[in-house]
Design an enzyme around this catalytic site. Structure first.
Site, PDB file in Angstrom:
ATOM      1  N   LYS A 155       0.860  -1.189   0.000  1.00  0.00           N
ATOM      2  CA  LYS A 155       0.000   0.000   0.000  1.00  0.00           C
ATOM      3  C   LYS A 155       0.891   1.232   0.000  1.00  0.00           C
ATOM      4  CE  LYS A 155      -4.298  -0.146   0.871  1.00  0.00           C
ATOM      5  NZ  LYS A 155      -5.176  -0.837  -0.083  1.00  0.00           N
TER       6      LYS A 155
ATOM      7  N   THR B 243      -2.831  -5.769   0.726  1.00  0.00           N
ATOM      8  CA  THR B 243      -2.263  -4.420   0.881  1.00  0.00           C
ATOM      9  C   THR B 243      -3.051  -3.666   1.948  1.00  0.00           C
ATOM     10  OG1 THR B 243      -3.618  -3.355  -0.830  1.00  0.00           O
ATOM     11  CG2 THR B 243      -1.556  -4.380  -1.560  1.00  0.00           C
TER      12      THR B 243
ATOM     13  N   ARG C 228      27.311  36.136  -9.545  1.00  0.00           N
ATOM     14  CA  ARG C 228      25.950  35.758  -9.918  1.00  0.00           C
ATOM     15  C   ARG C 228      25.204  35.219  -8.696  1.00  0.00           C
ATOM     16  NH1 ARG C 228      26.140  29.742 -12.907  1.00  0.00           N
ATOM     17  NH2 ARG C 228      27.166  28.707 -11.146  1.00  0.00           N
TER      18      ARG C 228
ATOM     19  N   GLN D  71      28.556  22.456  -9.606  1.00  0.00           N
ATOM     20  CA  GLN D  71      29.193  21.157  -9.420  1.00  0.00           C
ATOM     21  C   GLN D  71      30.152  21.190  -8.224  1.00  0.00           C
ATOM     22  OE1 GLN D  71      28.553  22.662 -12.361  1.00  0.00           O
ATOM     23  NE2 GLN D  71      28.498  21.219 -14.070  1.00  0.00           N
TER      24      GLN D  71
ATOM     25  N   ASN E 138      19.788  23.988 -11.163  1.00  0.00           N
ATOM     26  CA  ASN E 138      20.363  25.331 -11.083  1.00  0.00           C
ATOM     27  C   ASN E 138      19.247  26.326 -11.400  1.00  0.00           C
ATOM     28  OD1 ASN E 138      22.006  27.537 -11.068  1.00  0.00           O
ATOM     29  ND2 ASN E 138      23.461  26.786 -12.597  1.00  0.00           N
TER      30      ASN E 138
ATOM     31  N   HIS F 232      18.153  29.340 -12.350  1.00  0.00           N
ATOM     32  CA  HIS F 232      18.828  30.479 -12.963  1.00  0.00           C
ATOM     33  C   HIS F 232      18.148  31.804 -12.640  1.00  0.00           C
ATOM     34  CE1 HIS F 232      21.226  27.646 -15.177  1.00  0.00           C
ATOM     35  NE2 HIS F 232      20.161  27.120 -15.772  1.00  0.00           N
TER      36      HIS F 232
HETATM   37  O1  LIG Z   1      27.270  26.134 -12.084  1.00  0.00           O
HETATM   38  C1  LIG Z   1      27.061  25.952 -13.295  1.00  0.00           C
HETATM   39  N1  LIG Z   1      27.442  24.789 -13.876  1.00  0.00           N
HETATM   40  C2  LIG Z   1      27.219  24.513 -15.204  1.00  0.00           C
HETATM   41  O2  LIG Z   1      27.610  23.427 -15.715  1.00  0.00           O
HETATM   42  C3  LIG Z   1      26.576  25.518 -15.954  1.00  0.00           C
HETATM   43  N2  LIG Z   1      26.203  25.594 -17.270  1.00  0.00           N
HETATM   44  C4  LIG Z   1      25.572  26.785 -17.435  1.00  0.00           C
HETATM   45  O3  LIG Z   1      25.079  27.212 -18.536  1.00  0.00           O
HETATM   46  N3  LIG Z   1      25.563  27.495 -16.269  1.00  0.00           N
HETATM   47  C5  LIG Z   1      26.184  26.721 -15.334  1.00  0.00           C
HETATM   48  N4  LIG Z   1      26.428  26.909 -14.002  1.00  0.00           N
END
Ligand SMILES: O=c1[nH]c(=O)c2[nH]c(=O)[nH]c2[nH]1
Length: 297
Positions: free
Chosen positions: A11, A56, A173, A221, A247, A249
């Site tokens: 379940k 279940t 950024r 990363q 990410n 943006h």
């Molecule tokens: O921290 C980031 N890693 C990426 O691999 C990447 N690629 C991207 O366009 N911006 C970013 N920023």
């Protein structure tokens, strides 16, 4: 005749709220528990014989009964009680996997009132997955939907450029992500000392956030690795950490047409597409076992 492959049943998404009343002060555990059992289940698929099938519906009832009988000390401990019960009480069941989401509630502190009012924490959902095969345990804990942002100390430059590259290099950024993480404990055996699940979670969360804030980031990363490494270095009970980090943006808006200068102040927060950075960080010598796609855990 076609042959039955891997199968499991149970379940899913049993929503259980357990209140512990300590006089006027109440405590809440709010879980979403999914039970998945496997074992000698060929016959129910081939002939429809239910002789080996614990309904279940019963697995659902067990979740609620255990919430009363055993209490909910932590998501991990509750999952361990359930997994052990299904595997040891039902001969045909050889493996139990319990997945739990935990929603946190925070006490509303209000002088003069009883301690029984809570506000749902708008932050992360805590996760736990407990798997037991009758001899060995695997506990993977985690979280999702923890949104974090650094408004500076993030750069991204020096990357590969081909004829399709338009991204300007960034020397200051915003770095924002919604953390989804899982970590695997090296506790596998009943006889070994069991980790303190609640304390461990608090430590992991603390170190993860500390690494996010303290890392001067040249890429998401690099930040991801720093977060994982910090957990491995500070939590001896954990051998593997996996992150999936979108990410989120933030693009500077061009205000020039309004005769305004944008001095890193006004951003467009894009919801899609997003970069998706995913990696596992391991204790040296340990094996990666958390699935690559975290949605499968
Ligand atoms: O921290 C980031 N890693 C990426 O691999 C990447 N690629 C991207 O366009 N911006 C970013 N920023």
């Amino acid at each position: 005749m076609p042959v039955l492959g891997p199968n499991q049943y149970g379940k899913a998404e049993n929503r259980v709220v357990r209140i512990t009343r300590d006089g006027a002060t109440h405590h809440i555990k709010d879980l979403n528990v999914s039970v998945s059992l496997s074992g000698d289940m060929d016959e129910v698929h081939y002939s429809g014989s239910n002789a080996n099938v614990l309904p279940t519906d019963t697995t659902k009832n067990t979740v609620y009964a255990f919430a009363k009988e055993k209490g909910i000390e932590s998501a991990e401990q509750f999952g361990i009680h359930l997994a052990r019960h299904f595997v040891t009480s039902q001969e045909p069941i050889h493996r139990a996997r319990i997945r739990i989401e935990e929603y946190a509630w925070e006490r509303i502190e209000h002088a003069g009132e009883g301690e029984h009012s809570f506000v749902r924490k708008g932050q992360e959902t805590r996760l736990a997955q407990i798997t037991y095969d009758g001899s060995s345990w695997e506990v993977v804990s985690g979280l999702k939907d923890l949104t974090v942002m650094n408004s500076t100390n993030s750069e991204f430059w020096g990357y590969v450029k081909d004829k399709y590259t338009t991204l300007p290099e960034a020397y200051d950024r915003i770095l924002a992500t919604e953390v989804s993480g899982r970590w695997r404990f090296n506790w596998t055996d009943d006889e070994q000392a069991m980790p303190d699940w609640e304390a461990s979670y608090a430590q992991v969360r603390k170190h993860m956030l500390a690494a996010f804030t303290e890392t001067y980031s040249l890429s998401l990363q690099q930040t991801l690795y720093a977060m994982g490494a910090r957990i491995i270095d500070n939590s001896g009970e954990i051998d593997e950490v996996r992150f999936s980090l979108p990410n989120k943006h933030h693009f500077l808006v061009d205000l020039a047409s309004f005769g305004l200068k944008n001095d890193n102040e006004v951003y467009f927060a894009a919801d899609r597409p997003y970069g998706l950075i995913e990696a596992t960080v391991l204790r040296d010598g340990c094996e990666a076992k958390i699935p690559g796609d975290l949605t499968n855990l």
